[in-house]
Design a protein around this motif. Structure first.
Motif, PDB file in Angstrom:
ATOM      1  N   LEU A   1      14.157 -39.781  80.858  1.00  0.00           N
ATOM      2  CA  LEU A   1      14.897 -39.629  79.607  1.00  0.00           C
ATOM      3  C   LEU A   1      16.367 -39.942  79.841  1.00  0.00           C
ATOM      4  CD1 LEU A   1      15.293 -38.567  76.667  1.00  0.00           C
ATOM      5  CD2 LEU A   1      15.494 -36.264  77.669  1.00  0.00           C
ATOM      6  N   TYR A   2      16.921 -40.784  78.961  1.00  0.00           N
ATOM      7  CA  TYR A   2      18.335 -41.168  79.039  1.00  0.00           C
ATOM      8  C   TYR A   2      19.019 -40.808  77.722  1.00  0.00           C
ATOM      9  CZ  TYR A   2      16.772 -43.972  82.999  1.00  0.00           C
ATOM     10  OH  TYR A   2      16.233 -44.384  84.190  1.00  0.00           O
ATOM     11  N   VAL A   3      20.182 -40.208  77.825  1.00  0.00           N
ATOM     12  CA  VAL A   3      20.991 -39.877  76.658  1.00  0.00           C
ATOM     13  C   VAL A   3      22.306 -40.639  76.769  1.00  0.00           C
ATOM     14  CG1 VAL A   3      22.061 -38.039  75.313  1.00  0.00           C
ATOM     15  CG2 VAL A   3      19.947 -37.595  76.584  1.00  0.00           C
ATOM     16  N   ASN A   4      22.507 -41.584  75.879  1.00  0.00           N
ATOM     17  CA  ASN A   4      23.711 -42.431  75.912  1.00  0.00           C
ATOM     18  C   ASN A   4      23.958 -43.025  77.301  1.00  0.00           C
ATOM     19  OD1 ASN A   4      24.368 -42.093  73.170  1.00  0.00           O
ATOM     20  ND2 ASN A   4      25.302 -40.105  73.615  1.00  0.00           N
ATOM     21  N   GLY A   5      22.858 -43.466  77.935  1.00  0.00           N
ATOM     22  CA  GLY A   5      22.960 -44.190  79.197  1.00  0.00           C
ATOM     23  C   GLY A   5      22.835 -43.359  80.443  1.00  0.00           C
ATOM     24  N   SER A   6      22.865 -42.041  80.347  1.00  0.00           N
ATOM     25  CA  SER A   6      22.756 -41.181  81.527  1.00  0.00           C
ATOM     26  C   SER A   6      21.399 -40.490  81.556  1.00  0.00           C
ATOM     27  CB  SER A   6      23.864 -40.122  81.533  1.00  0.00           C
ATOM     28  OG  SER A   6      25.125 -40.727  81.687  1.00  0.00           O
ATOM     29  N   ARG A   7      20.796 -40.454  82.745  1.00  0.00           N
ATOM     30  CA  ARG A   7      19.458 -39.866  82.873  1.00  0.00           C
ATOM     31  C   ARG A   7      19.528 -38.346  82.925  1.00  0.00           C
ATOM     32  NH1 ARG A   7      15.814 -38.128  86.667  1.00  0.00           N
ATOM     33  NH2 ARG A   7      17.231 -38.515  88.411  1.00  0.00           N
ATOM     34  N   VAL A   8      18.612 -37.725  82.201  1.00  0.00           N
ATOM     35  CA  VAL A   8      18.456 -36.269  82.221  1.00  0.00           C
ATOM     36  C   VAL A   8      17.380 -35.934  83.264  1.00  0.00           C
ATOM     37  CG1 VAL A   8      17.887 -34.227  80.862  1.00  0.00           C
ATOM     38  CG2 VAL A   8      18.987 -36.202  79.778  1.00  0.00           C
ATOM     39  N   PRO A   9      17.653 -35.048  84.204  1.00  0.00           N
ATOM     40  CA  PRO A   9      16.679 -34.770  85.267  1.00  0.00           C
ATOM     41  C   PRO A   9      15.522 -33.901  84.788  1.00  0.00           C
ATOM     42  CG  PRO A   9      18.605 -33.413  85.568  1.00  0.00           C
ATOM     43  CD  PRO A   9      18.911 -34.313  84.414  1.00  0.00           C
ATOM     44  N   VAL A  10      14.553 -34.522  84.143  1.00  0.00           N
ATOM     45  CA  VAL A  10      13.349 -33.832  83.694  1.00  0.00           C
ATOM     46  C   VAL A  10      12.201 -34.823  83.746  1.00  0.00           C
ATOM     47  CG1 VAL A  10      13.823 -34.378  81.270  1.00  0.00           C
ATOM     48  CG2 VAL A  10      12.324 -32.444  81.827  1.00  0.00           C
ATOM     49  N   THR A  11      11.028 -34.342  84.093  1.00  0.00           N
ATOM     50  CA  THR A  11       9.833 -35.186  84.139  1.00  0.00           C
ATOM     51  C   THR A  11       8.695 -34.454  83.437  1.00  0.00           C
ATOM     52  OG1 THR A  11       9.291 -34.284  86.322  1.00  0.00           O
ATOM     53  CG2 THR A  11      10.480 -36.381  86.262  1.00  0.00           C
ATOM     54  N   GLN A  12       7.598 -35.148  83.234  1.00  0.00           N
ATOM     55  CA  GLN A  12       6.454 -34.558  82.543  1.00  0.00           C
ATOM     56  C   GLN A  12       5.766 -33.529  83.440  1.00  0.00           C
ATOM     57  OE1 GLN A  12       5.544 -34.913  79.459  1.00  0.00           O
ATOM     58  NE2 GLN A  12       3.659 -33.725  79.559  1.00  0.00           N
ATOM     59  N   PHE A  13       5.429 -32.385  82.872  1.00  0.00           N
ATOM     60  CA  PHE A  13       4.689 -31.364  83.608  1.00  0.00           C
ATOM     61  C   PHE A  13       3.201 -31.715  83.583  1.00  0.00           C
ATOM     62  CE2 PHE A  13       2.635 -27.290  84.333  1.00  0.00           C
ATOM     63  CZ  PHE A  13       3.422 -26.749  85.344  1.00  0.00           C
TER      64      PHE A  13
END
Length: 821
Positions: A67-79
């Motif tokens: 997941l990217y918000v305005n170009g920066s990745r959010v450190p989360v993945t699918q459980f």
């Protein structure tokens, strides 16, 4: 190196589920719902007003996402989840959203197969965001296309449990996650029905654990470099046979090499290795290969077993556009190479490099490794600058670890190795090993849970894994699947029984009585089914199933694997009846009885308790081998010349199933090595069993632990192995969760702490000194830590101090050897 933002999990409410993700559409690319090994890029631009409250976002995808918000990745993945009940993550995106135009971008990878870690499910992305007075949901207004960088449909196996390897084209230079990227040429996403035609995507469930922590990559070391000659046909380095490797001198390998480059200036400084390589530090320029040589290779040591996302930064100098980089990862160094190809498994990935500099981090699949090996092949005409190669480590969020101290520092070193091993085998759930399989097994995780209770009190983590295991149930056989969540058709009966034991131990340590109701119907169904399967010819014993359903190498269609541990006949014999099946069933009956008792179901509790005691008496009588003075895995009639197994003896000892008249005979056979030694997976039974004997038997535990774990410490590897002989040829792991028994030994056995009632409301303190004169440490409980300190006086008596939470009550019970005089 990469813009990564750390966002806290949002507070959870059932109302927020109904407000957002349940109302969102399942979106995907048209006609690709069932495409395997598929990489899709999604984008959504939107306008936000003034934000006066936290921006809550919820997201779920099949199989994994970035997941990217305005170009920066959010450190989360699918459980990990099941197709009929998908999990979503809930996040607070406030720190990275702003008033005005914003962009959400999501890279989704669909595995497209069922294996030992994943259930087959149609593709889909669900998203919802409530911020700035607006609600943004996934729908047909989102844009989608196949990834231009990742190659979809490649379907090259890494290993069956892990899935597919990735292939990435770094020559594609576009920042499609950026807010100002032009996606006008992309297609609109298709809205797909929920539930899907096969019943998947029916329900949504909040992930039970927070996202993993990501640790920025640290310093690694170049420990070897050389030339590469590919196999016949110029196949890629890891695809058809193994390449020939030849060491070359550093002055020929590295551009700008000079003495002292590694910080040593002496003329006789010897080997230039290790060469440090750090993010943002000094890079290494690799000379192009000589004519007739296919490529160049570098081996990097990560310094310790590390699990996370592979990360690399490379520059192909000049106009080179035909360089292929293979990244191999593994735990073993054999024959001057990282052993990344094991039987049918291939732990390598491919990047096609373009000219210039690029950075890359693959966040859609974790790797576990101690070593990386890079193979640069293709048309290499100029230098390649290696700026960095390593792993962005991922770890679960755990409470502060408990304490332990003793005069013999080996105890602490063994314990630290166990802690590192357990951490490397914990991500979204327990894993048997982080390198080869990354699978959740009931037997392995039962050990990991129990050992972890004495380190972290990791009750939430344990509960999440117990839930996954309990969901993967076969109603026709009455067993759980081999792994979870998985598409496995094979089961190991005693793994199902140890799941029941694990549920009981979870309640005993956590005090979460309410959890019993969630699993008790399944537990009772499993036990009721087991009690109906009488063993042919033995009215007092039980059978794991029908003979035609048993799995064996010559019967690969079988679904029931009669496995206990990796030694001799215990790894899969179909001679029946078998003692260990009966022993594990009796343990599960006892645990099931206690769980029913805790919930007030006394009739069922008594039924299981009576059945267990009758079964234990039958085991003692039917499997006794008079000639050997111990118990057989098979009856004397079925296998008259069998060699007894230590696993059988110690499992019976820990359950107090052996009459006093026979206990000393059994113990002496163990002490004299007349039984086949148990492997690391069953060492918990070995320790518990011998603790239930006498002073001589208890002291034998110390010598065994030293014999087992000291060679691992001396090997230079900082984790605990799967088996005594970690041969790379067969892929035995050098980091395996079931081997982390030293953590249990120090904080449960040496400190002597055992819960007697749920949540440690009452607990026993029976310290074991072994060769120690003193020890101290702590054990987590739901009410705070228990602190124990003991010391042996000159007269041999033990003095014990216990400091416990007021909600708990200690009962000090010393072994006879510490209570003399």
């Amino acid at each position: 190196m990469f813009p990564v933002n750390r966002f806290p999990m949002s507070p959870t409410t059932e109302r927020s589920v109904n407000m957002s993700i349940e109302k969102s559409s399942r979106i995907w690319a048209r006609d690709l719902e069932n495409a395997p090994d598929l990489y899709l890029c999604f984008r959504k631009k939107f306008h936000l007003g003034r934000m006066t409250a936290p921006a809550k976002a919820q997201i779920a995808a099949e199989t994994d996402f970035a997941l990217y918000v305005n170009g920066s990745r959010v450190p989360v993945t699918q459980f990990p989840d099941f197709e009929w009940e998908k999990t979503f993550s809930e996040l607070d995106l406030s720190p990275h959203l702003h008033e005005g135009e914003n962009t959400i971008a999501v890279l989704v990878w669909r595995l497209g197969m069922g294996n030992a870690t994943h259930r087959l499910c149609p593709g889909g992305l669900l998203f919802a965001l409530s911020a700035g007075g607006s609600v943004i949901r996934s729908d047909g207004s989102w844009k989608v296309r196949k990834s231009a960088g990742y190659r979809s449909g490649n379907c090259r196996f890494s290993s069956i449990p892990v899935g597919y390897r990735f292939e990435f084209d770094a020559k594609v230079r576009e920042d499609w996650t950026a807010a100002d990227y032009d996606d006008s040429g992309w297609e609109y996403a298709a809205e797909l029905p929920r539930p899907a035609a096969d019943g998947s995507w029916n329900r949504m469930k909040r992930r039970p654990l927070p996202p993993l922590q990501e640790i920025p990559p640290g310093e690694v070391s170049v420990i070897w470099q050389g030339e590469v000659l590919l196999p016949v046909g110029n196949a890629p380095a890891g695809s058809s046979g193994e390449p020939f490797l030849r060491y070359i001198l550093p002055e020929n390998a590295f551009s700008g090499w000079k003495k002292g480059w590694n910080g040593v200036s002496d003329e006789n400084s010897g080997s230039p290795y290790p060469l440090p390589l750090s993010p943002g530090g000094k890079s290494i320029r690799l000379n192009p290969p000589q004519q007739g040589i296919d490529g160049i290779s570098v081996i990097l040591d990560l310094g310790r077993e590390t699990t996370g996302f592979p990360e690399i930064e490379v520059e192909c100098e000049g106009e080179q556009d035909a360089v292929t980089l293979e990244i191999h990862h593994g735990e073993h160094l054999d024959d001057g190479r990282v052993r990344s190809k094991i039987l049918c498994a291939d732990f390598s990935d491919t990047i096609h490099c373009g000219h210039g500099r690029f950075r890359f981090c693959h966040t859609l699949r974790r790797i576990g490794a101690r070593y990386l090996q890079l193979f640069f092949t293709g048309k290499i005409t100029q230098c390649i600058r290696l700026i960095y190669a390593g792993v962005r480590e991922t770890l679960p969020i755990l409470p502060e670890v408990s304490s332990f101290a003793a005069p013999d520092t080996l105890y602490e070193e063994f314990r630290e190795s166990a802690i590192r091993t357990l951490r490397n085998c914990m991500h979204d759930h327990y894993e048997d090993c982080p390198w080869r399989e990354q699978s959740l097994y009931a037997y392995d995780s039962r050990n990991q849970m129990l050992y972890g209770y004495y380190l972290w009190g990791n009750y939430d983590f344990a509960e999440a894994s117990l839930d996954l295991l309990g969901e993967n149930y076969f109603a026709d056989t009455g067993y759980l699947a081999l792994c979870a969540p998985s598409q496995d058709k094979i089961t190991i009966p005693v793994y199902t029984f140890t799941w029941i034991s694990a549920v009981y131990e979870f309640v005993l340590h956590s005090g979460r009585i309410g959890y019993i109701g969630k699993q008790l119907p399944r537990i009772n169904a499993i036990l009721d089914g087991a009690l109906k399967r009488k063993a042919p010819g033995y009215d007092e014993l039980y059978s794991p199933g029908k003979a035609e359903d048993f799995w064996a190498p010559d019967a690969p269609d079988g679904t029931i694997w009669n496995f206990y541990e990796w030694t001799g006949d215990l790894s899969g014999s179909n001679i029946f009846p078998q003692a260990l099946y009966q022993i594990y069933l009796s343990e599960a009956l006892i645990c099931g009885s206690r769980l029913n008792h805790y919930t007030g179901n006394e009739k069922q509790a008594e039924r299981y308790r009576t059945a267990a005691h009758a079964l234990q008496k039958a085991i003692d009588r039917i499997f006794w081998l008079e000639e050997y003075g111990c118990y057989g895995q098979f009856t004397p009639e079925a296998a008259p010349r069998q060699k007894p197994y230590e696993h059988v003896q110690t499992a019976m000892l820990q359950a107090d199933m052996i009459p006093e008249t026979r206990k000393q005979q059994v113990l002496q056979n163990i002490l004299r090595n007349k039984t086949r030694t148990c492997t690391y997976s069953s060492m918990m039974y070995f320790i518990r069993g011998l603790m239930n004997t006498d002073e001589q038997g208890r002291r034998f535990i110390v010598s065994r632990i030293r014999d087992v774990f000291l060679p691992m410490l001396k090997s230079g590897f900082d984790n605990l192995w799967e088996l005594p002989e970690p041969r790379a040829l067969y892929g035995y792991s050098l980091c395996h969760g079931w081997s982390a028994v030293p953590a249990y030994f120090t904080n449960s056995i040496v400190l002597g702490v055992t819960p007697l009632s749920p949540g440690f409301k009452t607990f026993r303190v029976s310290p074991f000194a072994g060769n120690l004169a003193s020890a101290s440490g702590s054990v987590p409980t739901p009410y705070g830590s228990i602190h124990v300190k003991w010391q042996i006086a000159e007269n041999g008596k033990m003095h014990v101090d216990v400091d416990a939470p007021r909600e708990t009550e200690p009962r000090i019970e010393l072994f006879p050897e510490y209570n003399r005089g």
